[in-house]
Design a protein around this motif. Structure first.
Motif, PDB file in Angstrom:
ATOM      1  N   PHE A   5       0.835  -1.193   0.000  1.00  0.00           N
ATOM      2  CA  PHE A   5       0.000   0.000   0.000  1.00  0.00           C
ATOM      3  C   PHE A   5       0.871   1.245   0.000  1.00  0.00           C
ATOM      4  O   PHE A   5       1.847   1.322   0.745  1.00  0.00           O
ATOM      5  CB  PHE A   5      -0.877   0.041   1.248  1.00  0.00           C
ATOM      6  CG  PHE A   5      -1.986  -0.954   1.250  1.00  0.00           C
ATOM      7  CD1 PHE A   5      -3.248  -0.611   0.813  1.00  0.00           C
ATOM      8  CD2 PHE A   5      -1.772  -2.246   1.705  1.00  0.00           C
ATOM      9  CE1 PHE A   5      -4.284  -1.527   0.822  1.00  0.00           C
ATOM     10  CE2 PHE A   5      -2.798  -3.171   1.720  1.00  0.00           C
ATOM     11  CZ  PHE A   5      -4.059  -2.813   1.272  1.00  0.00           C
ATOM     12  N   TYR A   6       0.484   2.220  -0.807  1.00  0.00           N
ATOM     13  CA  TYR A   6       1.088   3.539  -0.713  1.00  0.00           C
ATOM     14  C   TYR A   6       0.260   4.290   0.322  1.00  0.00           C
ATOM     15  O   TYR A   6      -0.947   4.499   0.146  1.00  0.00           O
ATOM     16  CB  TYR A   6       1.053   4.261  -2.055  1.00  0.00           C
ATOM     17  CG  TYR A   6       1.611   5.667  -1.954  1.00  0.00           C
ATOM     18  CD1 TYR A   6       2.984   5.866  -1.821  1.00  0.00           C
ATOM     19  CD2 TYR A   6       0.782   6.772  -1.965  1.00  0.00           C
ATOM     20  CE1 TYR A   6       3.510   7.141  -1.702  1.00  0.00           C
ATOM     21  CE2 TYR A   6       1.302   8.052  -1.856  1.00  0.00           C
ATOM     22  CZ  TYR A   6       2.657   8.224  -1.714  1.00  0.00           C
ATOM     23  OH  TYR A   6       3.180   9.490  -1.593  1.00  0.00           O
ATOM     24  N   VAL A  16      -3.486   3.049  -0.706  1.00  0.00           N
ATOM     25  CA  VAL A  16      -3.853   2.549  -2.031  1.00  0.00           C
ATOM     26  C   VAL A  16      -2.869   1.454  -2.408  1.00  0.00           C
ATOM     27  O   VAL A  16      -1.665   1.675  -2.423  1.00  0.00           O
ATOM     28  CB  VAL A  16      -3.802   3.687  -3.082  1.00  0.00           C
ATOM     29  CG1 VAL A  16      -4.149   3.150  -4.461  1.00  0.00           C
ATOM     30  CG2 VAL A  16      -4.738   4.824  -2.681  1.00  0.00           C
ATOM     31  N   TYR A  17      -3.397   0.264  -2.684  1.00  0.00           N
ATOM     32  CA  TYR A  17      -2.461  -0.809  -3.027  1.00  0.00           C
ATOM     33  C   TYR A  17      -2.210  -0.862  -4.518  1.00  0.00           C
ATOM     34  O   TYR A  17      -3.029  -0.465  -5.324  1.00  0.00           O
ATOM     35  CB  TYR A  17      -2.893  -2.145  -2.439  1.00  0.00           C
ATOM     36  CG  TYR A  17      -4.001  -2.897  -3.115  1.00  0.00           C
ATOM     37  CD1 TYR A  17      -3.712  -4.061  -3.801  1.00  0.00           C
ATOM     38  CD2 TYR A  17      -5.315  -2.487  -3.029  1.00  0.00           C
ATOM     39  CE1 TYR A  17      -4.720  -4.789  -4.404  1.00  0.00           C
ATOM     40  CE2 TYR A  17      -6.327  -3.206  -3.620  1.00  0.00           C
ATOM     41  CZ  TYR A  17      -6.030  -4.346  -4.308  1.00  0.00           C
ATOM     42  OH  TYR A  17      -7.012  -5.076  -4.910  1.00  0.00           O
ATOM     43  N   PHE A  18      -0.995  -1.303  -4.852  1.00  0.00           N
ATOM     44  CA  PHE A  18      -0.595  -1.324  -6.256  1.00  0.00           C
ATOM     45  C   PHE A  18       0.073  -2.628  -6.646  1.00  0.00           C
ATOM     46  O   PHE A  18       0.263  -2.897  -7.825  1.00  0.00           O
ATOM     47  CB  PHE A  18       0.324  -0.136  -6.582  1.00  0.00           C
ATOM     48  CG  PHE A  18       1.681  -0.197  -5.934  1.00  0.00           C
ATOM     49  CD1 PHE A  18       2.778  -0.675  -6.624  1.00  0.00           C
ATOM     50  CD2 PHE A  18       1.845   0.227  -4.629  1.00  0.00           C
ATOM     51  CE1 PHE A  18       4.027  -0.726  -6.029  1.00  0.00           C
ATOM     52  CE2 PHE A  18       3.083   0.192  -4.028  1.00  0.00           C
ATOM     53  CZ  PHE A  18       4.183  -0.289  -4.726  1.00  0.00           C
ATOM     54  N   ILE A  42      -1.878  -2.097 -13.208  1.00  0.00           N
ATOM     55  CA  ILE A  42      -1.363  -1.133 -14.186  1.00  0.00           C
ATOM     56  C   ILE A  42      -2.517  -0.349 -14.822  1.00  0.00           C
ATOM     57  O   ILE A  42      -3.686  -0.636 -14.572  1.00  0.00           O
ATOM     58  CB  ILE A  42      -0.507  -1.831 -15.267  1.00  0.00           C
ATOM     59  CG1 ILE A  42      -1.318  -2.901 -16.011  1.00  0.00           C
ATOM     60  CG2 ILE A  42       0.740  -2.451 -14.623  1.00  0.00           C
ATOM     61  CD1 ILE A  42      -0.576  -3.563 -17.162  1.00  0.00           C
ATOM     62  N   SER A  43      -2.184   0.600 -15.670  1.00  0.00           N
ATOM     63  CA  SER A  43      -3.207   1.404 -16.340  1.00  0.00           C
ATOM     64  C   SER A  43      -3.888   0.594 -17.448  1.00  0.00           C
ATOM     65  O   SER A  43      -3.322  -0.367 -17.980  1.00  0.00           O
ATOM     66  CB  SER A  43      -2.578   2.657 -16.945  1.00  0.00           C
ATOM     67  OG  SER A  43      -1.770   2.319 -18.057  1.00  0.00           O
ATOM     68  N   LYS A  44      -5.092   1.025 -17.800  1.00  0.00           N
ATOM     69  CA  LYS A  44      -5.812   0.379 -18.903  1.00  0.00           C
ATOM     70  C   LYS A  44      -5.032   0.460 -20.211  1.00  0.00           C
ATOM     71  O   LYS A  44      -4.924  -0.547 -20.917  1.00  0.00           O
ATOM     72  CB  LYS A  44      -7.202   0.991 -19.069  1.00  0.00           C
ATOM     73  CG  LYS A  44      -8.159   0.598 -17.980  1.00  0.00           C
ATOM     74  CD  LYS A  44      -9.518   1.223 -18.199  1.00  0.00           C
ATOM     75  CE  LYS A  44     -10.449   0.855 -17.053  1.00  0.00           C
ATOM     76  NZ  LYS A  44     -11.787   1.434 -17.243  1.00  0.00           N
ATOM     77  N   LEU A  58       0.408   5.363 -10.224  1.00  0.00           N
ATOM     78  CA  LEU A  58      -1.056   5.372 -10.194  1.00  0.00           C
ATOM     79  C   LEU A  58      -1.564   5.409  -8.751  1.00  0.00           C
ATOM     80  O   LEU A  58      -2.518   6.127  -8.434  1.00  0.00           O
ATOM     81  CB  LEU A  58      -1.622   4.141 -10.910  1.00  0.00           C
ATOM     82  CG  LEU A  58      -1.467   4.096 -12.428  1.00  0.00           C
ATOM     83  CD1 LEU A  58      -1.830   2.710 -12.951  1.00  0.00           C
ATOM     84  CD2 LEU A  58      -2.320   5.171 -13.088  1.00  0.00           C
ATOM     85  N   ALA A  59      -0.924   4.646  -7.867  1.00  0.00           N
ATOM     86  CA  ALA A  59      -1.318   4.624  -6.453  1.00  0.00           C
ATOM     87  C   ALA A  59      -1.076   5.982  -5.805  1.00  0.00           C
ATOM     88  O   ALA A  59      -1.902   6.457  -5.014  1.00  0.00           O
ATOM     89  CB  ALA A  59      -0.567   3.523  -5.706  1.00  0.00           C
ATOM     90  N   VAL A  60       0.034   6.612  -6.129  1.00  0.00           N
ATOM     91  CA  VAL A  60       0.341   7.941  -5.583  1.00  0.00           C
ATOM     92  C   VAL A  60      -0.750   8.935  -6.002  1.00  0.00           C
ATOM     93  O   VAL A  60      -1.235   9.724  -5.183  1.00  0.00           O
ATOM     94  CB  VAL A  60       1.744   8.416  -6.035  1.00  0.00           C
ATOM     95  CG1 VAL A  60       1.972   9.876  -5.700  1.00  0.00           C
ATOM     96  CG2 VAL A  60       2.822   7.547  -5.398  1.00  0.00           C
ATOM     97  N   ALA A  61      -1.158   8.900  -7.255  1.00  0.00           N
ATOM     98  CA  ALA A  61      -2.189   9.811  -7.751  1.00  0.00           C
ATOM     99  C   ALA A  61      -3.540   9.535  -7.080  1.00  0.00           C
ATOM    100  O   ALA A  61      -4.239  10.470  -6.675  1.00  0.00           O
ATOM    101  CB  ALA A  61      -2.312   9.700  -9.271  1.00  0.00           C
ATOM    102  N   LYS A  62      -3.907   8.273  -6.946  1.00  0.00           N
ATOM    103  CA  LYS A  62      -5.167   7.917  -6.275  1.00  0.00           C
ATOM    104  C   LYS A  62      -5.143   8.345  -4.813  1.00  0.00           C
ATOM    105  O   LYS A  62      -6.129   8.830  -4.275  1.00  0.00           O
ATOM    106  CB  LYS A  62      -5.434   6.414  -6.384  1.00  0.00           C
ATOM    107  CG  LYS A  62      -5.850   5.960  -7.738  1.00  0.00           C
ATOM    108  CD  LYS A  62      -6.047   4.449  -7.767  1.00  0.00           C
ATOM    109  CE  LYS A  62      -6.286   3.944  -9.163  1.00  0.00           C
ATOM    110  NZ  LYS A  62      -6.348   2.475  -9.235  1.00  0.00           N
TER     111      LYS A  62
END
Length: 151
Positions: free
Chosen positions: A29-30, A40-42, A70-72, A139-143
């Motif tokens: 998790f971040y 937020v887990y990644f 990962i991203s779509k 992505l986790a950092v942004a979320k």
């Protein structure tokens, strides 16, 4: 590489990470400063089958699976469109052998959410998927920033 080396790599390379063991896996998790209940887990490391996730046959001695969200667009560049969400207890329909070792695959349950995985990655394979880990972290950092701003 073994799962402890991968865990050490993730926790040393990415700031603000809290590894939390649960359900036969370690989730990364971040959550800098513990600002959110979990963060937020990644990525996760899973070393045994779960009640709804047996497609990788993780009961085999020494077998573990690294999972990465990962991203779509990145998922699509690797595997095409995301598969449909499987029914409860089911597996995504992608035609992949989810028991294959050292091969990047869609996640057998969460491929529809753009998660990928690799069972027992070699050092060479791990090097090729490091950019995917970095993307998942970003992505986790942004979320996290969005969630922390709302809470």
């Amino acid at each position: 590489m073994d799962s402890s080396a991968i865990s050490s790599h993730i926790t040393s390379k990415f700031a603000g990470i809290q590894p939390i063991p649960a359900w036969g896996e370690v989730s990364f998790f971040y959550n800098p400063g513990g600002k959110l209940p979990r963060g937020v887990y990644f990525a996760t490391l899973k070393d045994k089958d779960g009640s709804n996730d047996r497609a990788s046959d993780l009961q085999r001695p020494g077998v573990f699976r690294l999972n990465i969200g990962i991203s779509k667009p990145t998922y699509r560049s690797l595997f095409g469109e995301q598969p449909a969400r499987p029914p409860a207890g089911g597996v995504v329909d992608t035609g992949h052998d989810f028991t294959a070792l050292d091969q990047l695959l869609p996640h057998p349950v969460y491929g529809w959410m753009s998660w990928v995985c690799v069972l027992n990655p070699s050092a060479v394979t791990f090097k090729t998927i490091e950019p995917l880990l970095a993307e998942a972290y970003d992505l986790a950092v942004a979320k996290f920033a969005k969630r922390a701003a709302c809470g």
